[in-house]
Scaffold this motif. Sequence first.
Motif, PDB file in Angstrom:
ATOM      1  N   ASN A   5       0.834  -1.200   0.000  1.00  0.00           N
ATOM      2  CA  ASN A   5       0.000   0.000   0.000  1.00  0.00           C
ATOM      3  C   ASN A   5       0.870   1.252   0.000  1.00  0.00           C
ATOM      4  O   ASN A   5       1.359   1.683   1.039  1.00  0.00           O
ATOM      5  N   ILE A   7       1.292   5.096  -0.157  1.00  0.00           N
ATOM      6  CA  ILE A   7       0.511   6.312   0.101  1.00  0.00           C
ATOM      7  C   ILE A   7       1.089   7.484  -0.676  1.00  0.00           C
ATOM      8  O   ILE A   7       0.354   8.343  -1.163  1.00  0.00           O
ATOM      9  N   GLU A  57       1.845   2.795   3.776  1.00  0.00           N
ATOM     10  CA  GLU A  57       0.795   2.837   4.788  1.00  0.00           C
ATOM     11  C   GLU A  57       1.301   2.251   6.108  1.00  0.00           C
ATOM     12  O   GLU A  57       1.968   1.219   6.139  1.00  0.00           O
ATOM     13  N   ASP A  90       2.202  11.894  -6.162  1.00  0.00           N
ATOM     14  CA  ASP A  90       0.818  11.522  -5.855  1.00  0.00           C
ATOM     15  C   ASP A  90       0.727  11.143  -4.388  1.00  0.00           C
ATOM     16  O   ASP A  90       1.565  10.388  -3.873  1.00  0.00           O
ATOM     17  N   ASP A  92      -2.062   9.613  -1.670  1.00  0.00           N
ATOM     18  CA  ASP A  92      -3.357   8.971  -1.494  1.00  0.00           C
ATOM     19  C   ASP A  92      -3.874   9.277  -0.090  1.00  0.00           C
ATOM     20  O   ASP A  92      -3.666   8.509   0.853  1.00  0.00           O
ATOM     21  N   GLY A  93      -4.531  10.404   0.046  1.00  0.00           N
ATOM     22  CA  GLY A  93      -5.071  10.773   1.352  1.00  0.00           C
ATOM     23  C   GLY A  93      -5.010  12.261   1.582  1.00  0.00           C
ATOM     24  O   GLY A  93      -4.281  12.996   0.909  1.00  0.00           O
ATOM     25  N   LYS A 203      -3.077   6.894   7.727  1.00  0.00           N
ATOM     26  CA  LYS A 203      -2.302   6.204   6.707  1.00  0.00           C
ATOM     27  C   LYS A 203      -0.804   6.262   6.997  1.00  0.00           C
ATOM     28  O   LYS A 203      -0.109   5.275   6.903  1.00  0.00           O
TER      29      LYS A 203
END
Length: 508
Positions: A5, A7, A57, A90, A92-93, A203
């Motif tokens: 994962n 992030i 993550e 990027d 993610d969150g 995260k």
Amino acid sequence: MSKQNEIIQSKGVGVAFYENDKDDLKSKAFRIFSNEKKKKRSKHTWALEDITFEGYEGEILGIIGSNGAGKTTLSKVISKILIEDKGDIDVDGKVTALFSFGMGFNKELTGRENVYLNGMMLGIDKELIHQYIDDIHEFSEIGKFMDQPMKYYSSGMKARLGFSVAAHLQPEVLILDEALNTGDARFGQKAADKMRELVKEAKMVIIVTHSLRYAQRNCDRLIWLDRGHIQEIGDPKTVIANYRASLPKIEKKKRRSLQLTKTETEVKDRTVVKAENVGVSFNLNNGEKHWALRHLDFEIKEGEIVGIIGHNGAGKSTLCKALTNILRPDEGELEVNGQTSTLLGYGTGFNPQLTGRDNVYLNAMLLGISKKKVHDQFDQIVEFSGIGKAIDRPIKNYSSGMKARLGFSIAATLKPDIFIIDEALSTGDVEFKEKASERIQDMMEQAKSVIIVSHSMTFVEKICTRGIWIEQGQIRMDGKAEDVVKAYREATGANQKGKKVLRAKKKQ
């Protein structure tokens, strides 16, 4: 930590700063201080270049490096305050970022009002803030000051409240950029425990710090930045060892030892500071009188290097302001024999719109240094600060560490009778702290005494001949620096263990 994962994905990210970048009207107005010809905008410096890494993550990712390495710039790119000039990143969150202490706080509003203001600035719904307000208050440990204007807060109290807001309002990706550098050791450990709780639900957490010990204890991985490039990513112990090995060795000069047994005979009989029953109070909003200092009795002799320690809000900064006549005692007598020069926090007195060069002259004149003396020593000030070409960039583009280095370099040229340093080196990197230590020791040949306020117990042990521990506005212990630091550490450790037991019982 699950490497499946990701992030954060950063690929070839670069950020450029232009030497004559677009300024606002206020910045342009301040340029009257500069005699330089207008530079072409095409000339630029890469603050970050080819930054490629992943954030996973469930991890606490640390970012280390010398002042000006690009740590704060990277934090701003991750949080989208700055947009990269090349490459892609990027996340993610939702990112919650806390930059240095008290940023975003309004000093005229109460702590409670600022919690709501700060929370909503972070995009948090008011109802959620209301739900967590009591937890934030309890965690910050600022007590009755929650409903007092923040102008009465110490820098450490602002740091604690700022962290409490950011950590309690359900962050997904939390960035702490030097946010705890003015916090005491006990709160630092408490914050570390909270961050471990956060990564179980959030995260990831990113910590930017100059404290290598803190980074090694609390981070899963480290990114070492050097002059805008990634030097190494990996296990904290390995990365820190390689970072330390890269630092230039400073040649030690022959000078008197800082061990008290050897300097005791050099401490003279002449008293440079004398406090008799000194008290400083503030009138709070509820009509109550709060004593920030009370019943202080001590003398500082010529030749002493005194470290003042204590928890956030103990009264250390208030004492510094009283010594420099920024505040006057409400009771007792405070006698100071000599010219004082004070460095209160990093970047105090700097104008963010002006260049470093302009601020050297402005800040020095505020400290009482003549323009001619600044001109004669300008090159030495810049060389000692180590900020190089950044001297001609606006201060608003400086990292907190760069401000700390430049501020110290200016103040140290004055060679005052009494030099007071209040957390001014809290954001300094390892190499600069070593240089500053050398300079402080040199200054003792001219200065009558040096007074240092610091949360760094190692720094106080190494530099100071004497320690004064202040607790709730009163002196709890005064003696050899090593003895005072040892007692403070023991008391802090005992209190922390006791609080952990109480919290465990509450959960049961």
